[in-house]
Motif scaffolding. Structure first.
Motif, PDB file in Angstrom:
ATOM      1  N   VAL A  75     -14.806 -34.306  -0.069  1.00 34.24           N
ATOM      2  CA  VAL A  75     -16.270 -34.309  -0.212  1.00 34.24           C
ATOM      3  C   VAL A  75     -16.734 -33.150  -1.083  1.00 34.24           C
ATOM      4  O   VAL A  75     -16.035 -32.152  -1.252  1.00 34.24           O
ATOM      5  N   GLY A  77     -19.389 -31.528  -4.472  1.00 38.22           N
ATOM      6  CA  GLY A  77     -19.528 -31.591  -5.926  1.00 38.22           C
ATOM      7  C   GLY A  77     -20.850 -30.977  -6.335  1.00 38.22           C
ATOM      8  O   GLY A  77     -21.755 -30.817  -5.496  1.00 38.22           O
ATOM      9  N   PRO A 293     -14.286 -32.084  -9.045  1.00 38.71           N
ATOM     10  CA  PRO A 293     -15.287 -32.655  -9.968  1.00 38.71           C
ATOM     11  C   PRO A 293     -14.864 -32.548 -11.434  1.00 38.71           C
ATOM     12  O   PRO A 293     -15.279 -33.374 -12.247  1.00 38.71           O
TER      13      PRO A 293
END
Ligand code: NAD
Length: 370
Positions: A75, A77, A293
């Motif tokens: 999870v 970014g 990312p």
């Protein structure tokens, strides 16, 4: 054929890309008649925030509670840098850990022969390395109260964190470590700092008591946590299972991780208490890496950490030891055949993408099971 309920939470960034490779594996194991998996997929992290304005919905939590195991991608970014603190993407993972009671974090550090030269240590130090760090995950100094910064009368500020452990918390993590060692090379190294910390004194006493009362057949050694860090880079193969508290485990597991080369190779498991009736534990399996990312959306991520996390689910949640061994061998062979994703490729050599690496693991599974 036994069937298991899996909840897939791919998350953000490269999470969905690496989870896709696990979905291929699930289909393969099902098609071979090795195990059936009923899967559900839900949102977590930034993706859940975009849809529901929370990092994980109550519905996804209900599904997690009902699943035999949760597979979690990653999870976070930059897109969610400014969401309210309580809804930041990581809050989804923290809620899962808390509500599923996941107190034991298992992080294996395995050095595949084909990658021994990718480690910053010499080949002979890391080749064939296979150790597991068992970290207490829900107690200790990250959660102990008081936890505050106060302003004193003289204007100075004082920060306090509290290291705190109870007998029960130490007993249950010690049992996880001893049980694991029994299935491996039968040795537990307990790391603490009893020389300067009361929590270390209690830790050492309780681990010793659990050992004497319940696991006398397992070899137990006590090691000071700072020395353990040193030994991990000097001669890590002396260890089998290392058990430690939340803070030392955080640091030592990162040291151990880097012995093996890349973040893209590291799986993990988080386990809860045994259900008194079924003997089953709540469990969540996730790669150690984040959502990356910088490479997300480009099909470049290494899926092996996620695939290895699925392998840990086969072993620890479903007792499918042969299937887990087979998957481990397939990963070893795929690497031995020379395939490398960008993170583990030598400079100047050609790298394959996420799906090619996943397909190569399946090809090896097929070849090995013929
Ligand atoms: P990261 O693990 O996402 O990436 C660190 C570096 O390793 C990057 O250069 C990335 O490209 C590379 N990398 C990571 N996994 C890879 C893989 N499978 N294949 C190839 N290369 C890989 O850590 P970060 O950059 O510090 O954090 C990025 C985001 O992820 C942040 O929002 C952070 O909060 C979040 N994060 C989430 C988790 C989790 O979901 N459990 C863990 C760590 C970080």
């Amino acid at each position: 054929m036994a069937s298991y309920k899996l909840l897939l939470l791919p998350g953000d960034g490269i999470g969905p890309e690496v989870m896709r490779e696990v979905e291929k594996l699930i289909a393969w194991f099902r098609a071979q008649g090795i195990a059936g998996f009923e899967t559900e997929t839900d949102l977590v992290g930034g993706a859940a925030y975009d849809a529901h304005k929370v990092a994980i919905s109550d519905e996804a939590m209900r599904r997690a509670q009902e699943a035999d195991a949760v597979l979690f991608g990653a999870v976070g970014g930059p897109k969610w840098a400014d969401v309210p603190y309580e809804h930041r993407p990581e809050a989804g993972l923290l809620r899962l850990r808390k509500e599923l009671g996941l107190f034991a974090n298992l992080r294996p550090a395995i050095c595949y022969p084909a990658l021994a030269d990718a480690s910053s240590l010499k080949r002979e130090v890391v080749e064939g390395l296979d150790i597991v760090i068992v970290r207490e995950l829900t107690g200790g100094v990250y959660f102990g109260e008081p936890k505050e910064i106060v302003t004193l009368e003289n204007g100075q500020r004082r920060a306090v964190d509290t290291q705190l452990y109870t007998t029960g918390e130490i007993e249950r993590i010690a049992r996880v470590a001893f049980e694991l060692a029994k299935k491996r090379r039968n040795k537990v190294s307990s790391a603490e700092k009893h020389n300067v910390m009361k929590s270390g004194v209690l830790w050492k006493q309780v681990v010793t008591q659990v050992h004497q009362a319940e696991y006398p057949e397992v070899e137990l050694e006590h090691v000071l946590a700072d020395n353990c860090g040193m030994q991990l880079v000097r001669w890590p193969k002396q260890y089998d299972v290392i058990v430690c508290d939340n803070l030392f485990g955080d640091i030592l597991s990162d040291v151990a991780a880097m012995l093996t080369g890349s973040l893209g190779m590291l799986p993990s498991a988080s386990l809860g208490a045994e259900d008194a009736k079924t003997g089953q534990r709540k469990a969540l399996y996730e790669p150690v890496h984040g959502s990356a990312p910088d490479i997300a959306g480009r099909g470049l991520a290494n899926p092996i950490a996620m695939i290895g996390s699925f392998g840990m689910a086969l072993r620890y949640s479903f007792g499918l030891t042969d299937a887990a061994d087979l998957l481990e061998r397939a990963i070893t062979e795929a690497l031995a055949s020379g395939l490398r994703t960008k993170d583990i490729a030598a400079p100047g050599t050609n790298a394959v993408g996420t799906s090619e690496m996943g397909d190569a693991v399946i090809r090896e599974l097929e070849r090995l099971s013929r």
